[in-house]
Design a protein around this motif. Structure first.
Motif, PDB file in Angstrom:
ATOM      1  N   ILE A   1      21.023   7.679  12.933  1.00  0.00           N
ATOM      2  CA  ILE A   1      19.723   8.082  13.468  1.00  0.00           C
ATOM      3  C   ILE A   1      18.899   6.855  13.863  1.00  0.00           C
ATOM      4  O   ILE A   1      18.082   6.907  14.784  1.00  0.00           O
ATOM      5  CB  ILE A   1      18.939   8.962  12.453  1.00  0.00           C
ATOM      6  CG1 ILE A   1      17.614   9.474  13.049  1.00  0.00           C
ATOM      7  CG2 ILE A   1      18.677   8.195  11.158  1.00  0.00           C
ATOM      8  CD1 ILE A   1      17.749  10.330  14.267  1.00  0.00           C
ATOM      9  N   GLU A   2      19.142   5.720  13.213  1.00  0.00           N
ATOM     10  CA  GLU A   2      18.393   4.504  13.542  1.00  0.00           C
ATOM     11  C   GLU A   2      18.760   3.948  14.912  1.00  0.00           C
ATOM     12  O   GLU A   2      18.003   3.157  15.482  1.00  0.00           O
ATOM     13  CB  GLU A   2      18.591   3.442  12.451  1.00  0.00           C
ATOM     14  CG  GLU A   2      17.945   3.831  11.122  1.00  0.00           C
ATOM     15  CD  GLU A   2      17.927   2.688  10.139  1.00  0.00           C
ATOM     16  OE1 GLU A   2      17.337   1.629  10.457  1.00  0.00           O
ATOM     17  OE2 GLU A   2      18.516   2.840   9.049  1.00  0.00           O
TER      18      GLU A   2
ATOM     19  N   TYR B   1      16.746   8.678  22.174  1.00  0.00           N
ATOM     20  CA  TYR B   1      15.879   9.850  22.338  1.00  0.00           C
ATOM     21  C   TYR B   1      14.602   9.475  23.095  1.00  0.00           C
ATOM     22  O   TYR B   1      14.194  10.177  24.036  1.00  0.00           O
ATOM     23  CB  TYR B   1      15.544  10.441  20.966  1.00  0.00           C
ATOM     24  CG  TYR B   1      14.360  11.380  20.970  1.00  0.00           C
ATOM     25  CD1 TYR B   1      14.486  12.684  21.440  1.00  0.00           C
ATOM     26  CD2 TYR B   1      13.110  10.963  20.500  1.00  0.00           C
ATOM     27  CE1 TYR B   1      13.398  13.554  21.452  1.00  0.00           C
ATOM     28  CE2 TYR B   1      12.019  11.820  20.502  1.00  0.00           C
ATOM     29  CZ  TYR B   1      12.162  13.117  20.979  1.00  0.00           C
ATOM     30  OH  TYR B   1      11.087  13.959  20.984  1.00  0.00           O
ATOM     31  N   TYR B   2      13.968   8.381  22.706  1.00  0.00           N
ATOM     32  CA  TYR B   2      12.724   7.978  23.381  1.00  0.00           C
ATOM     33  C   TYR B   2      12.979   7.598  24.841  1.00  0.00           C
ATOM     34  O   TYR B   2      12.137   7.831  25.706  1.00  0.00           O
ATOM     35  CB  TYR B   2      12.068   6.817  22.630  1.00  0.00           C
ATOM     36  CG  TYR B   2      11.325   7.261  21.392  1.00  0.00           C
ATOM     37  CD1 TYR B   2      10.304   8.206  21.467  1.00  0.00           C
ATOM     38  CD2 TYR B   2      11.634   6.731  20.141  1.00  0.00           C
ATOM     39  CE1 TYR B   2       9.621   8.624  20.332  1.00  0.00           C
ATOM     40  CE2 TYR B   2      10.952   7.140  19.000  1.00  0.00           C
ATOM     41  CZ  TYR B   2       9.942   8.084  19.099  1.00  0.00           C
ATOM     42  OH  TYR B   2       9.270   8.495  17.979  1.00  0.00           O
TER      43      TYR B   2
ATOM     44  N   MET C   1       8.342   4.704  19.408  1.00  0.00           N
ATOM     45  CA  MET C   1       7.447   4.554  18.265  1.00  0.00           C
ATOM     46  C   MET C   1       8.053   3.674  17.176  1.00  0.00           C
ATOM     47  O   MET C   1       7.333   3.111  16.359  1.00  0.00           O
ATOM     48  CB  MET C   1       7.111   5.932  17.673  1.00  0.00           C
ATOM     49  CG  MET C   1       6.510   6.913  18.676  1.00  0.00           C
ATOM     50  SD  MET C   1       5.009   6.289  19.475  1.00  0.00           S
ATOM     51  CE  MET C   1       3.825   6.519  18.161  1.00  0.00           C
ATOM     52  N   VAL C   2       9.380   3.553  17.178  1.00  0.00           N
ATOM     53  CA  VAL C   2      10.044   2.698  16.179  1.00  0.00           C
ATOM     54  C   VAL C   2       9.871   1.233  16.577  1.00  0.00           C
ATOM     55  O   VAL C   2       9.477   0.397  15.757  1.00  0.00           O
ATOM     56  CB  VAL C   2      11.541   3.059  16.056  1.00  0.00           C
ATOM     57  CG1 VAL C   2      12.233   2.121  15.072  1.00  0.00           C
ATOM     58  CG2 VAL C   2      11.708   4.512  15.609  1.00  0.00           C
ATOM     59  N   CYS C   3      10.150   0.937  17.831  1.00  0.00           N
ATOM     60  CA  CYS C   3      10.041  -0.452  18.301  1.00  0.00           C
ATOM     61  C   CYS C   3       8.613  -0.982  18.186  1.00  0.00           C
ATOM     62  O   CYS C   3       8.398  -2.188  18.006  1.00  0.00           O
ATOM     63  CB  CYS C   3      10.516  -0.549  19.757  1.00  0.00           C
ATOM     64  SG  CYS C   3      12.307  -0.397  19.941  1.00  0.00           S
TER      65      CYS C   3
ATOM     66  N   GLU D   1      12.266  10.308  10.410  1.00  0.00           N
ATOM     67  CA  GLU D   1      11.295  10.155   9.315  1.00  0.00           C
ATOM     68  C   GLU D   1      11.893  10.564   7.977  1.00  0.00           C
ATOM     69  O   GLU D   1      11.657   9.917   6.952  1.00  0.00           O
ATOM     70  CB  GLU D   1      10.044  10.992   9.618  1.00  0.00           C
ATOM     71  CG  GLU D   1       9.186  10.387  10.727  1.00  0.00           C
ATOM     72  CD  GLU D   1       8.199  11.384  11.328  1.00  0.00           C
ATOM     73  OE1 GLU D   1       8.041  12.497  10.750  1.00  0.00           O
ATOM     74  OE2 GLU D   1       7.596  11.062  12.366  1.00  0.00           O
ATOM     75  N   LEU D   2      12.691  11.638   7.973  1.00  0.00           N
ATOM     76  CA  LEU D   2      13.335  12.071   6.734  1.00  0.00           C
ATOM     77  C   LEU D   2      14.323  11.023   6.243  1.00  0.00           C
ATOM     78  O   LEU D   2      14.396  10.729   5.042  1.00  0.00           O
ATOM     79  CB  LEU D   2      14.055  13.409   6.954  1.00  0.00           C
ATOM     80  CG  LEU D   2      14.823  13.961   5.735  1.00  0.00           C
ATOM     81  CD1 LEU D   2      13.892  14.203   4.554  1.00  0.00           C
ATOM     82  CD2 LEU D   2      15.571  15.247   6.109  1.00  0.00           C
ATOM     83  N   ASP D   3      15.073  10.435   7.152  1.00  0.00           N
ATOM     84  CA  ASP D   3      16.032   9.390   6.801  1.00  0.00           C
ATOM     85  C   ASP D   3      15.327   8.219   6.114  1.00  0.00           C
ATOM     86  O   ASP D   3      15.783   7.726   5.069  1.00  0.00           O
ATOM     87  CB  ASP D   3      16.748   8.906   8.067  1.00  0.00           C
ATOM     88  CG  ASP D   3      17.801   7.860   7.778  1.00  0.00           C
ATOM     89  OD1 ASP D   3      18.863   8.238   7.245  1.00  0.00           O
ATOM     90  OD2 ASP D   3      17.561   6.676   8.067  1.00  0.00           O
ATOM     91  N   GLN D   4      14.209   7.781   6.675  1.00  0.00           N
ATOM     92  CA  GLN D   4      13.455   6.674   6.094  1.00  0.00           C
ATOM     93  C   GLN D   4      12.925   7.051   4.708  1.00  0.00           C
ATOM     94  O   GLN D   4      12.949   6.245   3.766  1.00  0.00           O
ATOM     95  CB  GLN D   4      12.280   6.303   7.009  1.00  0.00           C
ATOM     96  CG  GLN D   4      12.689   5.802   8.391  1.00  0.00           C
ATOM     97  CD  GLN D   4      13.364   4.436   8.336  1.00  0.00           C
ATOM     98  OE1 GLN D   4      12.798   3.458   7.865  1.00  0.00           O
ATOM     99  NE2 GLN D   4      14.594   4.363   8.816  1.00  0.00           N
ATOM    100  N   LYS D   5      12.466   8.280   4.581  1.00  0.00           N
ATOM    101  CA  LYS D   5      11.905   8.767   3.318  1.00  0.00           C
ATOM    102  C   LYS D   5      12.983   8.840   2.226  1.00  0.00           C
ATOM    103  O   LYS D   5      12.744   8.462   1.070  1.00  0.00           O
ATOM    104  CB  LYS D   5      11.304  10.161   3.546  1.00  0.00           C
ATOM    105  CG  LYS D   5      10.304  10.617   2.505  1.00  0.00           C
ATOM    106  CD  LYS D   5       9.648  11.919   2.975  1.00  0.00           C
ATOM    107  CE  LYS D   5       8.592  12.382   1.989  1.00  0.00           C
ATOM    108  NZ  LYS D   5       7.969  13.652   2.442  1.00  0.00           N
TER     109      LYS D   5
END
Length: 472
Positions: free
Chosen positions: A331-332, A338-339, A347-349, A439-443
């Protein structure tokens, strides 16, 4: 409505639709079998031949209203999703989400996982009165927390009808006991993607399932961390597969259920089951006595061995793992693609340093087709990581050697069991969920790392205290 009727005519040749409408007086013949986050599952108890041996999946809608209760849009697919699935014409022309999900299973997951292991089901039209009465009939059997969050989606005009894979449909079900096991295997590999950041590098060593346990414990969804490791189930070794099954039995949560003649005898229908204590284990052992010709106390052990044998012999997990591994960027990596597809600022960059940005340059400079492939493969893999496996057994009678089913010989009881294996819950994952997945992956990683730190501090304190006590 014209668009929907045209589509029915278009796909009726593939037997996607059953030409019948279920109405209010039919509701009493469908009983609660269980539910997940998105669907209720009902089993048929009546005598109408087309429905005998069938289960129904009904879409749920959140109780707080808007999203799923709104009227149908002209297409089940967003513009970006139509681009994503452009090579599956039947899917992108779906006028309705229910049809899209059924066609996704038929045209995408079935070829990947094997037609003999996947049942795409058929769509059946239902009246609003049918749905209203079903909601009323099953509400007392549903877990309270499920009732609080969702109800039957009254705006549907169709439901998905499938074979009940907890039963053998042929033969006399009354004379031969039938036992089936439902397993959620989860992700069976450790990601090696170069797009995994230094802060989440632990994903290369610890499975997603094991890390997610920490978050679920924190949120009160479970009371005990599971010993289950998906890598054991996918290992191919009979000993490790059996260990995985035993660990699932010890802490079934929402990942392990057992049915006898279609009725649940172990696990939970609507959510996480409690951990297996002495009373649960004893009741389960007693229930298995009609199936296994074994000494008292050994029936459960024989079932776990039987499941391990069938999993290994069928080879289905090798197929599942191949599909899961379509996600080769994690997902990373997929979130950046996706963006690019949606033409949004990444939003990640935005949160990264100049040095960190270099890791993702190749993704953001890739062609649109490359970005589409990454996201599509990620979503297909996500379906494969979240599906369930249903393995159904029946003991073969002495002298009966004519069965066309796969079979396993259980040495300890001198019994031969026919078995069949199916994948279920192969839901289409929506592109709009990509940010949520990230977001779930990071959490999940964050809570797992925090749990490890707390354990280390606790162990350090214990050792220090023990040392001081010894000196005294």
């Amino acid at each position: 409505m014209k668009c929907l009727n045209d589509h029915r005519r278009l796909i009726s040749g593939k037997r996607c639709w059953m030409e019948v409408i279920l109405r209010e007086n039919d509701a009493a013949e469908w009983v609660y079998r269980g539910e997940g986050a998105a669907n209720l599952v009902l089993a048929y108890t009546g005598s109408s031949p087309p429905f005998i041996g069938k289960v129904m999946r009904i879409r749920k809608a959140p109780r707080n209203g808007a999203e799923a209760m709104s009227k149908r849009s002209p297409s089940a697919m967003t513009a970006h999703e139509r681009l994503l699935w452009k090579d599956v014409h039947q899917l992108i022309s779906s006028p309705d989400n229910e049809i899209a999900c059924q066609l996704f299973v038929h045209h995408v997951m079935k070829p990947l996982l094997g037609s003999k292991f996947v049942d795409a089901g058929m769509l059946v039209r239902v009246s609003r009165e049918f749905l209203e009465l079903v909601e009323k009939n099953v509400i007392c059997q549903r877990p309270a927390w499920r009732v609080d969050t969702a109800q039957v989606n009254m705006h549907r005009d169709s439901v998905l009808l499938m074979s009940d894979h907890s039963l053998f449909t042929h033969g006399n079900p009354g004379s031969i006991p039938c036992i089936s096991v439902e397993i959620k295997p989860k992700c069976g590999f450790l990601p090696l993607s170069r797009f995994i950041s230094e802060g989440t590098a632990i994903k290369r060593r610890i499975t997603r399932f094991q890390m997610h346990q920490a978050l679920k414990l924190h949120q009160g969804e479970i009371s005990l961390l599971s010993e289950y490791n998906p890598l054991d189930l996918f290992a191919g070794s009979k000993e490790r597969i059996r260990k995985a099954i035993k660990d699932l039995f010890t802490t079934p949560q929402n990942n392990f259920r057992v049915f006898m003649n279609g009725s649940l005898i172990f696990g939970s229908l609507g959510g996480g089951a409690e951990d297996t204590n002495f009373c649960i284990a004893k009741a389960f052992e007693d229930a298995l006595k009609s199936v296994f010709q074994a000494d008292d106390g050994l029936c459960t052990e024989n079932l776990l061995t039987l499941v391990a044998e069938a999993v290994q012999k069928s080879g289905v997990l090798d197929r599942l793992l191949e599909v899961q591994k379509l996600d080769n960027v994690d997902i990373e990596g997929a979130i950046h693609a996706y963006y690019d597809i949606t033409c949004q600022q990444c939003m990640v960059c935005r949160e990264l340093s100049e040095e960190q940005l270099k890791r993702y340059t190749s993704l953001h400079s890739a062609s649109l087709d490359s970005s589409l492939r990454i996201v599509k493969d990620y979503l297909i893999a996500t379906t494969a990581k979240d599906c369930s496996l249903m393995i159904c057994f029946r003991p073969r009678k002495e002298g009966d050697s004519g069965s066309v089913c796969n079979n396993v010989y259980l040495e300890s009881t001198k019994q031969t069991f026919d078995f069949k294996v199916y994948f279920i819950d192969l839901d289409l994952k929506r592109m709009s969920k990509m940010e949520e997945y990230y977001e779930l992956d990071q959490k999940i990683v964050s809570y797992y790392k925090e749990m490890v730190k707390m354990d280390q501090r606790r162990n350090s304190h214990t050792c220090k205290h023990h040392k001081q006590h010894t000196q005294i």
